[in-house]
Scaffold this active site. Structure first.
Site, short mmCIF file in Angstrom:
data_model
loop_
_atom_site.label_atom_id
_atom_site.label_comp_id
_atom_site.label_asym_id
_atom_site.label_seq_id
_atom_site.Cartn_x
_atom_site.Cartn_y
_atom_site.Cartn_z
CD GLU A 49 22.20 78.71 72.54
OE1 GLU A 49 21.94 78.98 71.33
OE2 GLU A 49 21.77 77.70 73.11
CG HIS A 104 21.43 75.73 69.64
ND1 HIS A 104 20.65 76.68 70.25
CD2 HIS A 104 20.56 74.81 69.14
CE1 HIS A 104 19.37 76.38 70.12
NE2 HIS A 104 19.29 75.23 69.45
NE ARG A 128 13.85 76.81 72.57
CZ ARG A 128 14.12 76.28 71.39
NH1 ARG A 128 15.15 75.45 71.26
NH2 ARG A 128 13.39 76.58 70.34
#
Length: 327
Positions: free
Chosen positions: A261, A280, A232
């Site tokens: 993001e 990600h 995370r």
């Protein structure tokens, strides 16, 4: 479909209605996609990805809600107490991308130690100097795993096969688990940070772990060490990491997750030396792209037939958390 059918709403750009329907195993329901959290009666299930923030007010606007299925492993984007107070289950998809994330973690570790990405950039910039990054030997390197859940264990297994010495800090794991994966226990985080050549994070985001890797944590790391984060983004204080990279105290870092993001143009990390950034992507594969939505559909079917869903982390009305994790 008939308006009388229970409605299942998918709010996750990666998922498809077809995969959710497959998971429902013939259970009659209307499955629809949405870009935003809906409101009103008739909606029995929400399938929400980690990019979708769900609020308590939105939960209260769904009077017939019976399950919120996080399509990720982590569920910090779900207001668990509000969901259970509404009489609904919370589920996650723990394990659906364990192999992918472990493989990606190892790829980032090897990329940092061998300088693969940085040497590529150097050659493309017109230089031809093997010492510019100074690749390191893999065997004998010390890897520190912060968190030894499913993904941490899979990383430990892979690393040990390459002759990497594995340290682990996870007070929740007993000695048998560490022994099984060839990891040496560190009894406090500072011990691990001071001994590891690479520190890899495998923690859920909680109030206790939010921003835990800050100025003090980086100061405790061995000079010339590397940081890897596939868990995370908010585990790491990015301003502190940028300072540690620019000062040379850390030799590099690899991040697959960020607090925001995609990162804004002014993010202090974007022009830092020794940094690998991924979008990600650690969880991603063709297999992982379908599994969480089919599993979540199965959890919805369980609930609608009066059974406890296999991926449950919180029960209706109780608000009790049963487990945790990261995507």
């Amino acid at each position: 479909m008939s308006a009388d059918l229970p409605r299942v709403v998918l709010v996750d750009a990666f998922g498809t209605v077809e995969d959710v329907v497959t998971g429902l195993r013939g259970m009659p329901a209307e499955v629809v996609e949405a870009k935003e959290i809906p409101a009103g009666p008739g909606i029995v299930a929400l399938l929400v990805g980690p990019e979708t923030g769900l609020t308590a007010a939105q939960v209260r606007a769904l009077p017939d809600l019976r399950i919120v299925a996080a399509t990720s492993t982590g569920y910090d984007h779900v207001p668990v107490e509000a969901v259970t107070a509404q009489g609904a289950w919370v589920t996650t998809n723990s394990g659906y991308c364990t192999e992918e994330v472990a493989d990606h973690t190892l790829a980032l570790i090897l990329g940092l130690l061998r300088g693969v990405t940085f040497l590529d950039r150097s050659v493309r910039a017109g230089r031809w100097d093997v010492t510019e990054v100074a690749p390191r030997r893999i065997a004998g390197t010390t890897l520190g795993l912060v968190g030894l859940g499913r993904i941490g264990q899979a990383v430990a297994d892979r690393a040990a096969a390459l002759g990497i010495r594995v340290l682990a800090y996870d007070p929740s794991r007993d000695d048998e688990v560490l022994l099984r994966f060839g990891a040496v226990r560190c009894h406090d985080l500072a011990e691990l940070l001071g001994a590891a050549d690479v520190v890899s994070l495998h923690l859920p985001l909680t109030p206790q772990t939010d921003g835990r890797f800050d100025v003090r944590a980086f100061a405790a790391m061995r000079p010339g060490a590397f940081l890897v984060n596939v868990a995370r983004g908010r585990l790491v204080d990015h301003a502190a990491l940028a300072d540690a990279l620019r000062s040379g105290h850390l030799a590099g870092a690899a991040l697959d997750v960020l607090p925001v993001e995609p990162p804004p143009s002014g993010d202090p990390l974007l022009d830092c030396p020794g940094l690998i950034l991924n979008p990600h992507a650690a969880w991603y594969s063709a297999e992982a792209l379908t599994r969480p939505y089919r599993q979540s559909g199965g959890y919805v079917a369980d609930v609608l037939t009066g059974h406890e869903p296999a991926g449950a982390v919180a029960r209706p009305l109780l608000g009790g958390t049963l487990s945790g994790g990261t995507r």
